[in-house]
Design a protein around this motif. Structure first.
Motif, mmCIF file in Angstrom:
data_model
loop_
_atom_site.group_PDB
_atom_site.id
_atom_site.type_symbol
_atom_site.label_atom_id
_atom_site.label_comp_id
_atom_site.label_asym_id
_atom_site.label_seq_id
_atom_site.Cartn_x
_atom_site.Cartn_y
_atom_site.Cartn_z
ATOM 1 N N THR A 1 31.673 -68.377 36.889
ATOM 2 C CA THR A 1 31.886 -68.880 35.528
ATOM 3 C C THR A 1 32.055 -67.768 34.498
ATOM 4 O O THR A 1 32.514 -68.025 33.393
ATOM 5 N N CYS A 2 31.690 -66.541 34.831
ATOM 6 C CA CYS A 2 31.823 -65.446 33.872
ATOM 7 C C CYS A 2 33.153 -64.713 34.053
ATOM 8 O O CYS A 2 33.323 -63.596 33.582
ATOM 9 N N HIS A 3 34.079 -65.384 34.700
ATOM 10 C CA HIS A 3 35.425 -64.854 34.999
ATOM 11 C C HIS A 3 36.162 -64.423 33.727
ATOM 12 O O HIS A 3 36.224 -65.173 32.766
ATOM 13 N N VAL A 4 36.714 -63.219 33.764
ATOM 14 C CA VAL A 4 37.558 -62.718 32.668
ATOM 15 C C VAL A 4 38.743 -61.965 33.283
ATOM 16 O O VAL A 4 38.747 -61.666 34.475
ATOM 17 N N TYR A 5 39.711 -61.651 32.433
ATOM 18 C CA TYR A 5 40.829 -60.803 32.849
ATOM 19 C C TYR A 5 40.693 -59.445 32.165
ATOM 20 O O TYR A 5 40.459 -59.388 30.959
ATOM 21 N N ILE A 6 40.864 -58.402 32.938
ATOM 22 C CA ILE A 6 40.841 -57.052 32.357
ATOM 23 C C ILE A 6 42.285 -56.653 32.064
ATOM 24 O O ILE A 6 43.073 -56.414 32.981
ATOM 25 N N GLU A 7 42.637 -56.624 30.808
ATOM 26 C CA GLU A 7 44.026 -56.363 30.445
ATOM 27 C C GLU A 7 44.298 -54.874 30.301
ATOM 28 O O GLU A 7 45.441 -54.450 30.350
#
Ligand code: FES
Length: 139
Positions: free
Chosen positions: A75-81
């Protein structure tokens, strides 16, 4: 009880950190549900050794963290841009876990597992469905 309250259920990296010297920019796709406001871009300063989930939470960006930051949910999923090389590398456990996240991309990470190591700047996108990531069990 407020289950989102920082410190109650979040495993922070715990030890003492140095001064916050690394710029981390959070881009919120749904700022309203994450912060209660409408500001999409938050420029924060992190200390090396902190993980991206705690940096966000310390500044009022309530990224979902159903397992409390122990790599047991996605649930703490993010994208590293930008700035992937300034973060700790994904462990096998993280790689297995992040595959369960909706909207998986090549730059997907679990924010509780990304420890700030380099000088940044690091750009992080928090997907809009972050707060709705609890799956219904089909029957
Ligand atoms: S909070 Fe559960 S894996 Fe990050």
């Amino acid at each position: 009880m407020d289950r989102w309250e920082f410190g109650m259920h979040l495993r922070s990296s715990g030890h003492h950190h140095g001064p916050p010297t690394v710029k981390v920019v959070y881009h919120l796709e749904d700022p309203e549900s994450l912060t209660g406001g409408n500001k999409e871009v938050h420029e924060l300063m992190a200390a090396k050794g902190e993980h991206l989930l705690e940096v966000a939470m310390e500044h009022g960006i309530n990224i979902e963290h159903a397992c409390g930051g122990v790599c047991a949910c996605s649930t703490c999923h993010v994208y590293i841009e930008k700035g992937m090389e300034d973060l700790s590398e994904a462990t096998e456990a993280e790689e297995d876990r992040v595959e369960e996240a909706p909207g998986l991309q090549r730059n997907s990470r679990l924010s509780c597992q990304c420890v700030v190591k380099g000088d940044g700047p690091i750009h992080v996108r928090v997907p809009a469905w972050n707060r709705n990531a609890i799956k219904e069990i089909p029957h």
